[in-house]
Scaffold this motif. Structure first.
Motif, PDB file in Angstrom:
ATOM      1  N   UNK A 151       0.065  -3.941   7.866  1.00  0.00           N
ATOM      2  CA  UNK A 151       0.649  -2.990   7.903  1.00  0.00           C
ATOM      3  C   UNK A 151       0.858  -3.090   6.160  1.00  0.00           C
ATOM      4  N   UNK A 152       1.448  -3.935   5.775  1.00  0.00           N
ATOM      5  CA  UNK A 152       1.742  -4.670   4.296  1.00  0.00           C
ATOM      6  C   UNK A 152      -0.012  -4.793   3.529  1.00  0.00           C
ATOM      7  N   UNK A 153      -0.822  -5.285   4.885  1.00  0.00           N
ATOM      8  CA  UNK A 153      -1.862  -5.555   3.604  1.00  0.00           C
ATOM      9  C   UNK A 153      -2.018  -4.574   2.762  1.00  0.00           C
ATOM     10  N   UNK A 154      -2.573  -3.100   4.211  1.00  0.00           N
ATOM     11  CA  UNK A 154      -2.912  -2.482   3.568  1.00  0.00           C
ATOM     12  C   UNK A 154      -1.839  -1.402   2.687  1.00  0.00           C
ATOM     13  N   UNK A 155      -1.344  -1.277   3.066  1.00  0.00           N
ATOM     14  CA  UNK A 155      -0.174  -0.459   2.120  1.00  0.00           C
ATOM     15  C   UNK A 155      -0.354  -1.264   0.591  1.00  0.00           C
ATOM     16  N   UNK A 156      -0.489  -2.203   0.598  1.00  0.00           N
ATOM     17  CA  UNK A 156      -0.425  -2.680  -0.631  1.00  0.00           C
ATOM     18  C   UNK A 156      -2.132  -2.715  -1.167  1.00  0.00           C
ATOM     19  N   UNK A 157      -2.714  -2.769  -0.922  1.00  0.00           N
ATOM     20  CA  UNK A 157      -4.540  -2.365  -0.541  1.00  0.00           C
ATOM     21  C   UNK A 157      -4.705  -1.242  -1.632  1.00  0.00           C
ATOM     22  N   UNK A 158      -3.576  -0.213  -1.093  1.00  0.00           N
ATOM     23  CA  UNK A 158      -3.347   0.963  -1.259  1.00  0.00           C
ATOM     24  C   UNK A 158      -3.168   1.390  -2.364  1.00  0.00           C
ATOM     25  N   UNK A 159      -1.773   0.547  -2.547  1.00  0.00           N
ATOM     26  CA  UNK A 159      -1.168   0.812  -4.218  1.00  0.00           C
ATOM     27  C   UNK A 159      -1.660   0.170  -5.173  1.00  0.00           C
ATOM     28  N   UNK A 160      -2.655  -0.878  -4.883  1.00  0.00           N
ATOM     29  CA  UNK A 160      -2.798  -1.498  -5.710  1.00  0.00           C
ATOM     30  C   UNK A 160      -4.471  -0.745  -6.347  1.00  0.00           C
ATOM     31  N   UNK A 161      -5.113  -0.063  -5.084  1.00  0.00           N
ATOM     32  CA  UNK A 161      -6.193   0.529  -5.704  1.00  0.00           C
ATOM     33  C   UNK A 161      -5.909   2.159  -6.572  1.00  0.00           C
ATOM     34  N   UNK A 162      -4.942   3.277  -5.959  1.00  0.00           N
ATOM     35  CA  UNK A 162      -4.178   4.134  -6.775  1.00  0.00           C
ATOM     36  C   UNK A 162      -3.789   3.473  -8.245  1.00  0.00           C
ATOM     37  N   UNK A 163      -3.441   2.370  -8.641  1.00  0.00           N
ATOM     38  CA  UNK A 163      -2.703   1.899  -9.554  1.00  0.00           C
ATOM     39  C   UNK A 163      -4.631   1.806 -10.151  1.00  0.00           C
ATOM     40  N   UNK A 164      -5.257   1.140 -10.011  1.00  0.00           N
ATOM     41  CA  UNK A 164      -6.695   0.358 -10.390  1.00  0.00           C
ATOM     42  C   UNK A 164      -7.468   2.182 -10.892  1.00  0.00           C
ATOM     43  N   UNK A 211       0.469   8.397  -9.441  1.00  0.00           N
ATOM     44  CA  UNK A 211       1.555   8.709  -7.884  1.00  0.00           C
ATOM     45  C   UNK A 211       0.612   8.575  -6.543  1.00  0.00           C
ATOM     46  N   UNK A 212       1.371   7.599  -5.854  1.00  0.00           N
ATOM     47  CA  UNK A 212       0.702   7.228  -4.382  1.00  0.00           C
ATOM     48  C   UNK A 212       1.669   8.542  -3.169  1.00  0.00           C
ATOM     49  N   UNK A 213       0.943   9.679  -2.682  1.00  0.00           N
ATOM     50  CA  UNK A 213       2.206   9.898  -2.049  1.00  0.00           C
ATOM     51  C   UNK A 213       1.757  10.220  -0.632  1.00  0.00           C
ATOM     52  N   UNK A 214       2.250   9.523   0.366  1.00  0.00           N
ATOM     53  CA  UNK A 214       2.593  10.733   1.836  1.00  0.00           C
ATOM     54  C   UNK A 214       2.840  11.381   2.417  1.00  0.00           C
ATOM     55  N   UNK A 215       3.276  11.007   4.260  1.00  0.00           N
ATOM     56  CA  UNK A 215       4.005  11.335   4.881  1.00  0.00           C
ATOM     57  C   UNK A 215       4.504  10.619   5.695  1.00  0.00           C
ATOM     58  N   UNK A 216       5.708  10.755   6.700  1.00  0.00           N
ATOM     59  CA  UNK A 216       6.115   9.849   7.614  1.00  0.00           C
ATOM     60  C   UNK A 216       6.815  10.848   8.215  1.00  0.00           C
ATOM     61  N   UNK A 228      -2.725   9.369  -5.589  1.00  0.00           N
ATOM     62  CA  UNK A 228      -3.460   9.214  -4.223  1.00  0.00           C
ATOM     63  C   UNK A 228      -2.732   9.635  -3.175  1.00  0.00           C
ATOM     64  N   UNK A 229      -3.188   9.824  -2.412  1.00  0.00           N
ATOM     65  CA  UNK A 229      -2.797  11.051  -1.697  1.00  0.00           C
ATOM     66  C   UNK A 229      -3.202  10.128  -0.016  1.00  0.00           C
ATOM     67  N   UNK A 230      -2.617   9.075   0.714  1.00  0.00           N
ATOM     68  CA  UNK A 230      -2.321   8.142   1.984  1.00  0.00           C
ATOM     69  C   UNK A 230      -1.892   9.608   3.304  1.00  0.00           C
ATOM     70  N   UNK A 231      -3.090   9.615   3.458  1.00  0.00           N
ATOM     71  CA  UNK A 231      -3.199  10.495   4.868  1.00  0.00           C
ATOM     72  C   UNK A 231      -2.074   9.974   6.181  1.00  0.00           C
ATOM     73  N   UNK A 232      -3.071   8.336   6.473  1.00  0.00           N
ATOM     74  CA  UNK A 232      -3.037   8.256   7.571  1.00  0.00           C
ATOM     75  C   UNK A 232      -3.170   6.473   7.335  1.00  0.00           C
ATOM     76  N   UNK A 233      -2.266   5.558   7.844  1.00  0.00           N
ATOM     77  CA  UNK A 233      -1.709   4.093   7.466  1.00  0.00           C
ATOM     78  C   UNK A 233      -1.541   4.093   8.717  1.00  0.00           C
TER      79      UNK A 233
END
Length: 148
Positions: free
Chosen positions: A94-107, A112-117, A77-82
């Motif tokens: 921000x923690x709620x959102x990233x934990x949601x996307x981490x859980x979604x990637x696993x589910x 891998x979950x990848x993004x840029x900063x 899963x590629x996280x484009x923007x947070x």
């Protein structure tokens, strides 16, 4: 403050597009923001997003993502923007959102979950490092843009 995380709906597109513009300004890249609500409507089957919504229906932040396949690890899963609006930062959104996307990637069976900063965004880098993210700094963006 009561915040719920949910999938984006078409009725959110105006608010979300305004937040895209806010985020582009935050990144000092406003001139690169060309997406419109009309384009979002035409391409909605490709648009994946979770929103952080207040009890009164205001969108405080969002996370956009898409599935990718990386040859070395497989489905990812590629996280484009947070993005969290400035008035709502420091409240755990921000923690709620990233934990949601981490859980979604696993589910969804991602490896891998990848993004840029941005290298100048030290608060985000610190936030991601606390999660255990490896920030490599090895790869650089390569973009080809097309106009239709």
């Amino acid at each position: 403050m009561e915040i719920s995380i949910r999938k984006v709906e078409v009725s959110d597109f105006n608010q979300i597009n305004a937040l895209f513009r806010e985020f582009a300004e935050f990144e000092n890249l406003s001139e690169r923001m060309t997406n419109t609500v009309e384009q979002m409507m035409e391409e909605k089957e490709h648009f994946n997003c979770f929103v952080a919504e207040t009890a009164d229906g205001e969108i405080a932040g969002y996370v956009t993502y898409f599935f990718a396949y990386y040859t070395w690890v497989g489905k990812s899963l590629y996280m484009d923007d947070l993005y969290v609006r400035p008035d709502f930062r420091g409240q755990g959104i921000g923690s709620l959102l990233i934990h949601k996307i981490i859980a979604y990637a696993k589910a969804t069976g991602c490896h891998r979950l990848r993004w840029q900063v941005s290298e100048w965004n030290q608060p985000a880098i610190g936030f991601y490092k606390k999660l255990g993210a490896n920030i490599s700094g090895v790869e650089q963006n390569c973009d080809l843009s097309f106009s239709f």
